[in-house]
Design an enzyme around this catalytic site. Structure first.
Site, PDB file in Angstrom:
ATOM      1  N   TYR A   1      -5.895   1.635   9.979  1.00 40.58           N
ATOM      2  CA  TYR A   1      -4.777   1.441   9.064  1.00 40.58           C
ATOM      3  C   TYR A   1      -3.465   1.929   9.696  1.00 40.58           C
ATOM      4  O   TYR A   1      -3.423   3.023  10.267  1.00 40.58           O
ATOM      5  CB  TYR A   1      -5.006   2.209   7.730  1.00 40.58           C
ATOM      6  CG  TYR A   1      -3.719   2.300   6.971  1.00 40.58           C
ATOM      7  CD1 TYR A   1      -3.239   1.184   6.293  1.00 40.58           C
ATOM      8  CD2 TYR A   1      -2.922   3.434   7.027  1.00 40.58           C
ATOM      9  CE1 TYR A   1      -2.002   1.216   5.675  1.00 40.58           C
ATOM     10  CE2 TYR A   1      -1.696   3.487   6.407  1.00 40.58           C
ATOM     11  CZ  TYR A   1      -1.245   2.376   5.730  1.00 40.58           C
ATOM     12  OH  TYR A   1      -0.015   2.407   5.138  1.00 40.58           O
TER      13      TYR A   1
ATOM     14  N   ASP B   1      -0.429   9.092   6.723  1.00 40.86           N
ATOM     15  CA  ASP B   1      -1.078   8.422   5.584  1.00 40.86           C
ATOM     16  C   ASP B   1      -2.575   8.269   5.868  1.00 40.86           C
ATOM     17  O   ASP B   1      -2.955   7.648   6.866  1.00 40.86           O
ATOM     18  CB  ASP B   1      -0.427   7.040   5.400  1.00 40.86           C
ATOM     19  CG  ASP B   1      -0.857   6.355   4.113  1.00 40.86           C
ATOM     20  OD1 ASP B   1      -1.824   6.819   3.472  1.00 40.86           O
ATOM     21  OD2 ASP B   1      -0.219   5.339   3.747  1.00 40.86           O
TER      22      ASP B   1
ATOM     23  N   HIS C   1      -4.667   6.934   3.529  1.00 38.59           N
ATOM     24  CA  HIS C   1      -5.036   5.710   2.820  1.00 38.59           C
ATOM     25  C   HIS C   1      -6.329   5.851   2.013  1.00 38.59           C
ATOM     26  O   HIS C   1      -7.209   4.968   2.049  1.00 38.59           O
ATOM     27  CB  HIS C   1      -5.107   4.527   3.806  1.00 38.59           C
ATOM     28  CG  HIS C   1      -4.384   3.321   3.318  1.00 38.59           C
ATOM     29  ND1 HIS C   1      -5.023   2.162   2.988  1.00 38.59           N
ATOM     30  CD2 HIS C   1      -3.076   3.110   3.083  1.00 38.59           C
ATOM     31  CE1 HIS C   1      -4.138   1.268   2.585  1.00 38.59           C
ATOM     32  NE2 HIS C   1      -2.952   1.819   2.629  1.00 38.59           N
TER      33      HIS C   1
ATOM     34  N   GLU D   1      -0.553  11.996   3.085  1.00 37.96           N
ATOM     35  CA  GLU D   1      -0.525  11.033   1.969  1.00 37.96           C
ATOM     36  C   GLU D   1      -1.909  10.494   1.651  1.00 37.96           C
ATOM     37  O   GLU D   1      -2.691  10.195   2.560  1.00 37.96           O
ATOM     38  CB  GLU D   1       0.404   9.887   2.384  1.00 37.96           C
ATOM     39  CG  GLU D   1       0.466   8.723   1.427  1.00 37.96           C
ATOM     40  CD  GLU D   1       1.450   7.673   1.923  1.00 37.96           C
ATOM     41  OE1 GLU D   1       2.397   8.039   2.662  1.00 37.96           O
ATOM     42  OE2 GLU D   1       1.277   6.491   1.614  1.00 37.96           O
TER      43      GLU D   1
ATOM     44  N   ARG E   1       4.300   9.188  -5.475  1.00 36.17           N
ATOM     45  CA  ARG E   1       4.739   8.025  -4.697  1.00 36.17           C
ATOM     46  C   ARG E   1       4.756   6.706  -5.468  1.00 36.17           C
ATOM     47  O   ARG E   1       4.679   5.626  -4.879  1.00 36.17           O
ATOM     48  CB  ARG E   1       3.841   7.864  -3.460  1.00 36.17           C
ATOM     49  CG  ARG E   1       3.832   9.086  -2.562  1.00 36.17           C
ATOM     50  CD  ARG E   1       3.302   8.764  -1.182  1.00 36.17           C
ATOM     51  NE  ARG E   1       4.146   7.808  -0.531  1.00 36.17           N
ATOM     52  CZ  ARG E   1       3.871   6.530  -0.358  1.00 36.17           C
ATOM     53  NH1 ARG E   1       2.733   6.025  -0.779  1.00 36.17           N
ATOM     54  NH2 ARG E   1       4.724   5.736   0.234  1.00 36.17           N
TER      55      ARG E   1
ATOM     56  N   GLU F   1      10.151   5.956   1.294  1.00 38.24           N
ATOM     57  CA  GLU F   1       9.581   5.217   2.422  1.00 38.24           C
ATOM     58  C   GLU F   1      10.474   4.028   2.759  1.00 38.24           C
ATOM     59  O   GLU F   1      10.932   3.311   1.860  1.00 38.24           O
ATOM     60  CB  GLU F   1       8.175   4.719   2.063  1.00 38.24           C
ATOM     61  CG  GLU F   1       7.488   3.972   3.195  1.00 38.24           C
ATOM     62  CD  GLU F   1       6.066   3.545   2.830  1.00 38.24           C
ATOM     63  OE1 GLU F   1       5.737   3.514   1.631  1.00 38.24           O
ATOM     64  OE2 GLU F   1       5.286   3.238   3.749  1.00 38.24           O
TER      65      GLU F   1
ATOM     66  N   TRP G   1     -10.359   0.931   1.768  1.00 39.00           N
ATOM     67  CA  TRP G   1      -9.535   0.526   2.904  1.00 39.00           C
ATOM     68  C   TRP G   1      -8.267   1.384   2.933  1.00 39.00           C
ATOM     69  O   TRP G   1      -7.676   1.724   2.003  1.00 39.00           O
ATOM     70  CB  TRP G   1      -9.109  -0.946   2.814  1.00 39.00           C
ATOM     71  CG  TRP G   1      -8.058  -1.225   3.860  1.00 39.00           C
ATOM     72  CD1 TRP G   1      -8.220  -1.255   5.217  1.00 39.00           C
ATOM     73  CD2 TRP G   1      -6.656  -1.466   3.633  1.00 39.00           C
ATOM     74  NE1 TRP G   1      -7.033  -1.491   5.847  1.00 39.00           N
ATOM     75  CE2 TRP G   1      -6.047  -1.611   4.888  1.00 39.00           C
ATOM     76  CE3 TRP G   1      -5.871  -1.544   2.480  1.00 39.00           C
ATOM     77  CZ2 TRP G   1      -4.675  -1.855   5.049  1.00 39.00           C
ATOM     78  CZ3 TRP G   1      -4.514  -1.792   2.623  1.00 39.00           C
ATOM     79  CH2 TRP G   1      -3.915  -1.950   3.913  1.00 39.00           C
TER      80      TRP G   1
HETATM   81  C1  GCO Z   1       2.262   2.793   2.552  1.00 34.48           C
HETATM   82  C2  GCO Z   1       1.120   2.006   2.041  1.00 34.48           C
HETATM   83  C3  GCO Z   1       1.084   0.596   2.490  1.00 34.48           C
HETATM   84  C4  GCO Z   1      -0.025  -0.150   1.751  1.00 34.48           C
HETATM   85  C5  GCO Z   1       0.442  -1.487   1.378  1.00 34.48           C
HETATM   86  C6  GCO Z   1      -0.570  -2.218   0.555  1.00 34.48           C
HETATM   87  O1  GCO Z   1       2.161   3.996   2.502  1.00 34.48           O
HETATM   88  O2  GCO Z   1       3.241   2.198   2.948  1.00 34.48           O
HETATM   89  O3  GCO Z   1      -0.079   2.704   2.195  1.00 34.48           O
HETATM   90  O4  GCO Z   1       0.989   0.444   3.867  1.00 34.48           O
HETATM   91  O5  GCO Z   1      -1.168  -0.260   2.525  1.00 34.48           O
HETATM   92  O6  GCO Z   1       1.632  -1.360   0.701  1.00 34.48           O
HETATM   93  O7  GCO Z   1      -0.008  -3.343   0.006  1.00 34.48           O
HETATM   94 MG    MG Z   2       0.397   4.761   1.775  1.00 35.37          MG
END
Ligand code: GCO
Ligand code: MG
Length: 403
Positions: free
Chosen positions: A159, A211, A213, A237, A284, A340, A403
């Site tokens: 990711y 992040d 995720h 995050e 967030r 962000e 994911w």
């Molecule tokens: C972030 C998010 C994104 C998400 C995406 C999904 O922190 O920017 O995790 O990368 O994966 O917005 O649609």
């Molecule tokens: Mg994120």
């Protein structure tokens, strides 16, 4: 004055965006972002088949009443599809209210609390040299805060790390979602030395974010948070699946690394326990997915009671309309934290010409009446919808994972 016309515009200038356009009987136009990455057409249908007819004839000035009408009136509440649709209506109505008043939306929210909104950029690399180059490039652009994502040797795709392209875009235009492989052990061994190396390279000053995720268990996340403590992260995050506050409670009990969560939350009720029990330091949620400007402000007010600050989601799937909404709120609330900022491709900026501007590590929403974002409909029409999916994630034995 009434809402006389409502329509949904779907465009794909490199990636999909869904935009709600409302027009009043006085000819005032308002835009709202209704983009739900990978499930775009569900929101299009929610708006076209169920909401648009309800909006015609309503007083555009009655934003809160319309919000309540759509939220309570459905009986079925919450969830990303419903709330993205309601968000778009709310944001479009604030845009109209600002244009009617001749004021930028942040003025209607009480005026600026700061000169601009601190933003963080994305940096990534398949390996350490690529990551260092990417962080350097973001700092050179003037960012003071950078999110760092890096490839893990045992994993082909990770990711936040683009393979074979300059910018990271999680959604793939394909008939089926991409499949990725996840190994928490390999990840947990790899990440702490990466941040040690980044601090050694860039010193104490730049804010570094990361992040996860939603992929770890509470205990794994606690280990990661502890291991990262010497490297002074701005935040870690989405360490655990967002729907379980108890996982965060466990993380919290074991580490002082600041935590952030909330991009998948859609209402204040989704975040209530996390905010009231102060299980994170940054919340967030976005204006696009959490009820628009009206509801986002309410979430941030609840957060303020627990000294939690904002950190709005601002990935590329938040359109410039959604980004502007976040910036107007961010400028006007006392407990703004960071925003962000994943830059859109130039073509997206052409489709959505906007007043917000980047300067010295901060974004300012600009002073145009309303949100300060337009939509070039002719250009949008030249880029029709393309089916796209977010990836899915499996463990080595084939088990589905977050994911
Ligand atoms: C972030 C998010 C994104 C998400 C995406 C999904 O922190 O920017 O995790 O990368 O994966 O917005 O649609
Ligand atoms: Mg994120």
């Amino acid at each position: 004055m009434i809402i006389e016309h409502a329509e949904v515009i779907v465009t794909s200038p490199g990636r999909n965006f869904v935009t709600l356009k409302l027009v009043t009987s006085d000819g005032v136009v308002g835009y709202g972002d209704a983009t739900l990455n990978g499930r775009e057409l569900a929101v299009v249908s929610y708006l076209r088949d169920h909401l648009l007819a309800l909006l015609i004839g309503r007083d555009p000035q009655r934003i809160e009443d319309t919000w309540q009408y759509l939220y309570r009136g459905a009986y079925w509440r919450g969830g990303p599809v419903t709330m993205t649709a309601i968000s778009a209506v709310d944001v479009a109505l604030w845009d109209i209210k600002g244009k009617l008043a001749g004021l930028p939306v942040y003025q209607l929210l009480g005026g600026a609390c700061r000169d601009g909104c601190l933003v963080y950029a994305h940096a990534f690399g398949r390996d350490m040299p690529e990551l260092v180059a990417s962080v350097s490039a973001q700092l050179e652009l003037g960012y003071r805060a950078v999110r760092a994502q890096v490839g893990v040797p045992q994993l082909a795709k990770v990711y936040g790390v683009a393979v074979g392209r300059e910018t990271y875009e999680p959604a793939t235009r394909a008939a089926l979602p991409d499949e990725e492989l996840w190994d928490a052990g390999a990840y947990l061994r790899h990440i702490p030395p990466v941040f040690a190396a980044l601090r050694a390279q860039f010193g104490p000053e730049p804010a570094l974010l990361h992040d996860v995720h939603h992929r770890l268990t509470g205990l794994q996340a606690a280990q990661l948070g502890r291991a990262l403590e010497p490297h002074d992260l701005f935040w870690l995050e989405d360490v655990t699946p967002a729907e379980n506050p108890d996982a965060l409670r466990l993380v919290r009990a074991h580490t002082i690394t600041p935590l952030a969560i909330g991009e998948v939350f859609n209402t204040i009720w989704d975040c209530r326990t996390i905010l009231q029990d102060r299980l994170v330091d940054y919340i967030r949620t976005s204006a696009t997915h959490a009820g628009g400007i009206s509801h986002l402000r309410r979430i941030f007010t609840l957060a303020e009671l627990s000294q939690i600050r904002s950190g709005c989601h601002g990935a590329t799937d938040i359109s410039p309309v959604g980004m502007a909404a976040a910036l107007h709120v961010g400028l006007a609330i006392p407990n703004f934290g960071i925003q962000e900022h994943m830059r859109h491709e130039p073509l997206v900026d052409d489709v959505f010409p906007h007043a917000y501007r980047f300067d010295d590590g901060r974004l300012h929403p600009g002073d145009e009446p309303g949100l300060g974002v337009a939509l070039d409909e002719a250009l949008a029409a030249r880029h029709p919808y393309v089916a796209a999916y977010l990836p899915v994630n499996r463990l080595g034995d084939g088990t589905m994972h977050d994911w």
